[in-house]
Scaffold this motif. Sequence first.
Motif, mmCIF file in Angstrom:
data_model
loop_
_atom_site.group_PDB
_atom_site.id
_atom_site.type_symbol
_atom_site.label_atom_id
_atom_site.label_comp_id
_atom_site.label_asym_id
_atom_site.label_seq_id
_atom_site.Cartn_x
_atom_site.Cartn_y
_atom_site.Cartn_z
ATOM 1 N N TRP A 104 0.825 -1.203 0.000
ATOM 2 C CA TRP A 104 0.000 0.000 0.000
ATOM 3 C C TRP A 104 0.864 1.260 0.000
ATOM 4 N N PHE A 105 1.905 1.283 0.842
ATOM 5 C CA PHE A 105 2.763 2.458 0.931
ATOM 6 C C PHE A 105 3.903 2.430 -0.086
ATOM 7 N N ASP A 106 3.955 1.413 -0.908
ATOM 8 C CA ASP A 106 4.934 1.269 -1.985
ATOM 9 C C ASP A 106 6.362 1.470 -1.461
ATOM 10 N N VAL A 107 6.698 0.711 -0.423
ATOM 11 C CA VAL A 107 8.029 0.789 0.178
ATOM 12 C C VAL A 107 9.056 0.327 -0.844
ATOM 13 N N VAL A 108 10.080 1.144 -1.043
ATOM 14 C CA VAL A 108 11.177 0.942 -2.003
ATOM 15 C C VAL A 108 10.682 0.534 -3.392
ATOM 16 N N GLY A 109 9.509 1.004 -3.768
ATOM 17 C CA GLY A 109 8.978 0.742 -5.098
ATOM 18 C C GLY A 109 8.558 -0.697 -5.337
ATOM 19 N N LEU A 110 8.263 -1.420 -4.262
ATOM 20 C CA LEU A 110 7.928 -2.847 -4.386
ATOM 21 C C LEU A 110 6.609 -3.070 -5.121
ATOM 22 N N ARG A 111 5.631 -2.189 -4.883
ATOM 23 C CA ARG A 111 4.338 -2.353 -5.569
ATOM 24 C C ARG A 111 4.506 -2.209 -7.079
ATOM 25 N N GLY A 112 5.337 -1.259 -7.502
ATOM 26 C CA GLY A 112 5.589 -1.092 -8.928
ATOM 27 C C GLY A 112 6.270 -2.310 -9.536
ATOM 28 N N LEU A 113 7.192 -2.913 -8.780
ATOM 29 C CA LEU A 113 7.859 -4.118 -9.269
ATOM 30 C C LEU A 113 6.892 -5.289 -9.385
ATOM 31 N N VAL A 114 6.041 -5.443 -8.376
ATOM 32 C CA VAL A 114 5.094 -6.560 -8.364
ATOM 33 C C VAL A 114 4.061 -6.399 -9.473
ATOM 34 N N MET A 115 3.521 -5.191 -9.623
ATOM 35 C CA MET A 115 2.492 -4.960 -10.636
ATOM 36 C C MET A 115 3.066 -5.013 -12.057
ATOM 37 N N GLY A 116 4.336 -4.710 -12.208
ATOM 38 C CA GLY A 116 4.945 -4.699 -13.529
ATOM 39 C C GLY A 116 5.438 -6.053 -13.995
ATOM 40 N N SER A 117 5.431 -7.040 -13.126
ATOM 41 C CA SER A 117 5.943 -8.360 -13.480
ATOM 42 C C SER A 117 4.791 -9.332 -13.686
ATOM 43 N N ASP A 118 5.011 -10.307 -14.587
ATOM 44 C CA ASP A 118 3.958 -11.291 -14.806
ATOM 45 C C ASP A 118 3.910 -12.353 -13.706
ATOM 46 N N ILE A 119 4.984 -12.483 -12.916
ATOM 47 C CA ILE A 119 4.957 -13.410 -11.779
ATOM 48 C C ILE A 119 5.109 -12.651 -10.454
ATOM 49 N N GLY A 120 4.596 -11.426 -10.421
ATOM 50 C CA GLY A 120 4.649 -10.624 -9.196
ATOM 51 C C GLY A 120 3.861 -11.247 -8.066
ATOM 52 N N TRP A 121 2.797 -11.985 -8.423
ATOM 53 C CA TRP A 121 1.993 -12.657 -7.387
ATOM 54 C C TRP A 121 2.836 -13.657 -6.609
ATOM 55 N N MET A 122 3.829 -14.264 -7.278
ATOM 56 C CA MET A 122 4.683 -15.234 -6.593
ATOM 57 C C MET A 122 5.580 -14.535 -5.563
ATOM 58 N N ALA A 123 6.060 -13.347 -5.926
ATOM 59 C CA ALA A 123 6.872 -12.573 -4.981
ATOM 60 C C ALA A 123 6.058 -12.199 -3.750
ATOM 61 N N VAL A 124 4.804 -11.794 -3.963
ATOM 62 C CA VAL A 124 3.929 -11.442 -2.839
ATOM 63 C C VAL A 124 3.637 -12.673 -1.986
ATOM 64 N N LEU A 125 3.384 -13.792 -2.628
ATOM 65 C CA LEU A 125 3.116 -15.038 -1.907
ATOM 66 C C LEU A 125 4.319 -15.447 -1.057
ATOM 67 N N LEU A 126 5.511 -15.377 -1.634
ATOM 68 C CA LEU A 126 6.712 -15.754 -0.878
ATOM 69 C C LEU A 126 6.989 -14.776 0.253
ATOM 70 N N LEU A 127 6.784 -13.489 -0.001
ATOM 71 C CA LEU A 127 6.973 -12.483 1.045
ATOM 72 C C LEU A 127 6.018 -12.738 2.203
ATOM 73 N N TRP A 128 4.752 -13.045 1.880
ATOM 74 C CA TRP A 128 3.763 -13.347 2.918
ATOM 75 C C TRP A 128 4.124 -14.624 3.673
ATOM 76 N N PHE A 129 4.530 -15.664 2.941
ATOM 77 C CA PHE A 129 4.826 -16.945 3.578
ATOM 78 C C PHE A 129 6.028 -16.853 4.522
ATOM 79 N N PHE A 130 7.114 -16.267 4.049
ATOM 80 C CA PHE A 130 8.309 -16.218 4.889
ATOM 81 C C PHE A 130 8.135 -15.265 6.078
ATOM 82 N N ASN A 131 7.455 -14.156 5.877
ATOM 83 C CA ASN A 131 7.163 -13.280 7.013
ATOM 84 C C ASN A 131 6.190 -13.958 7.976
ATOM 85 N N GLY A 132 5.237 -14.723 7.450
ATOM 86 C CA GLY A 132 4.310 -15.461 8.312
ATOM 87 C C GLY A 132 5.022 -16.496 9.154
#
Length: 104
Positions: A33-61
Amino acid sequence: MNQKPEPDLMRLYLRHCAIGFVLSAIFVGLILWFDVVGLRGLVMGSDIGWMAVLLLWFFNGTVFGSVQFAIVIMSQAEDDDDDRPQRGMMIPVRVPAQPKKSML
């Protein structure tokens, strides 16, 4: 003899892991939401950005869940009210040291 029943550790572990994964979802959502270090732009611009979000959620969880469980387990420790020394009063004793004689 009246003993306190042991907690069901598996249920306790799963409950606090679930809390950790919910906190992780909130954390990752705030990062995007706050686009820390431009991460939202990277995720939205990639075709496998959902995987990055999933891994970020899993490892932080995993980390957040482990911390939640550790806090609960450590808070269940019983306080040791016996703070006095067990071996009596300790008095320093002087021990003279002798140098080794050389073999040469």
